[in-house]
Design an enzyme around this catalytic site. Structure first.
Site, PDB file in Angstrom:
ATOM      1  N   VAL A 134       0.812  -1.189   0.106  1.00  0.00           N
ATOM      2  CA  VAL A 134       0.030  -0.071   0.012  1.00  0.00           C
ATOM      3  C   VAL A 134       0.777   1.237   0.098  1.00  0.00           C
ATOM      4  O   VAL A 134       1.876   1.104   0.682  1.00  0.00           O
ATOM      5  CB  VAL A 134      -0.910  -0.011   1.304  1.00  0.00           C
ATOM      6  CG1 VAL A 134      -1.321   1.382   1.290  1.00  0.00           C
ATOM      7  CG2 VAL A 134      -2.077  -1.272   0.885  1.00  0.00           C
ATOM      8  N   CYS A 135       0.600   2.504  -0.806  1.00  0.00           N
ATOM      9  CA  CYS A 135       0.945   3.431  -0.692  1.00  0.00           C
ATOM     10  C   CYS A 135       2.668   3.333  -1.335  1.00  0.00           C
ATOM     11  O   CYS A 135       2.918   2.702  -2.057  1.00  0.00           O
ATOM     12  CB  CYS A 135       1.019   4.265   0.459  1.00  0.00           C
ATOM     13  SG  CYS A 135       1.417   6.047   0.696  1.00  0.00           S
ATOM     14  N   THR A 136       3.473   4.129  -0.520  1.00  0.00           N
ATOM     15  CA  THR A 136       4.884   4.049  -1.051  1.00  0.00           C
ATOM     16  C   THR A 136       5.736   2.469  -0.515  1.00  0.00           C
ATOM     17  O   THR A 136       6.963   2.389  -0.923  1.00  0.00           O
ATOM     18  CB  THR A 136       5.651   5.205  -0.396  1.00  0.00           C
ATOM     19  OG1 THR A 136       5.486   5.335   0.819  1.00  0.00           O
ATOM     20  CG2 THR A 136       5.275   6.246  -1.296  1.00  0.00           C
TER      21      THR A 136
END
Length: 225
Positions: free
Chosen positions: A98-100
């Site tokens: 998720v995300c970075t």
């Protein structure tokens, strides 16, 4: 099914907590919270989380997960962490983020040749690792499942739930969590945000994004060239 979630200092806590809430409601699943040591991890903002497994003694996982946050900068060049991810990915059924957290998977060479997504402000970095970047909320490409920024973690985890246990299980979890988002503002993505708000945020984030980009370029030399 064993789900392993990597946590680290200066992570974005919701990147971890949103998926954890969904995963913890899955049937017949064992969750392992993994870090370098068993010492508490401090997320951005100060919230602390205690891991229960280290990267040195974790069993083979069925699903590997990495969240994001400012702390990924250290992970991008941490050979011990990257080698751990590479080893697990050889046999795990799903490699996810998720995300970075997607940038960490990328630095480990695990997104080369895959479609993936990440936070909108870092999506330009994914091609450095050989990935095809898509601006979608959740992207599934074979056994790689990646989510966008922060709050996308719940959408991501429900997608995983549907993939592994079926749509009806995922729907039941969504209902039990009362996940029925109705944000007060249409400002959650650059495609709908007020241009002035977007420009200001980009200006404020530009220095840290420049550091992230340069770190990613160095990291890509290890496993992606």
């Amino acid at each position: 099914m064993i789900i392993g979630m990597l946590i680290f200092d200066d992570m974005t806590h919701l990147d971890f907590a949103g998926p954890w809430e969904v995963f913890s409601r899955l049937p017949a699943c064992e969750l392992r919270i993994i870090s370098r040591s068993l010492q508490p991890v401090t997320a951005k903002g100060g919230l602390r989380t205690v891991p229960d497994t280290t990267i040195d003694n974790v069993p083979q996982l069925d699903l590997l997960f990495v969240g994001g946050g400012q702390g990924i900068l250290a992970l991008l060049e941490d050979r011990k962490i990257l080698e751990f991810l590479r080893r697990q990915a050889q046999q795990t059924k799903y490699v996810t983020s998720v995300c970075t957290g997607a940038l960490v998977l990328g630095a480990a060479g695990l997104l080369k040749g895959y479609r993936a997504t990440t936070h909108w402000d870092s999506i330009n970095i994914l091609p450095i690792f050989g990935a095809t970047a898509l601006p979608d909320r959740v992207v599934t490409d074979r056994n790689r499942i990646t989510g966008g920024g922060v709050t996308a973690g719940i959408d991501f985890a429900l997608t995983v739930a549907a993939e592994v246990f079926g749509v009806e299980v995922a729907k039941s979890i969504q209902l039990s969590m009362e996940y029925n988002p109705a944000p007060p503002f249409a400002c959650g993505h650059p495609s709908v945000a007020d241009p002035a708000v977007l420009d200001e945020l980009r200006r404020n984030r530009a220095p840290s994004q420049a550091v992230r980009l340069e770190t990613a370029r160095r990291a890509a030399q290890m496993y992606c060239e």
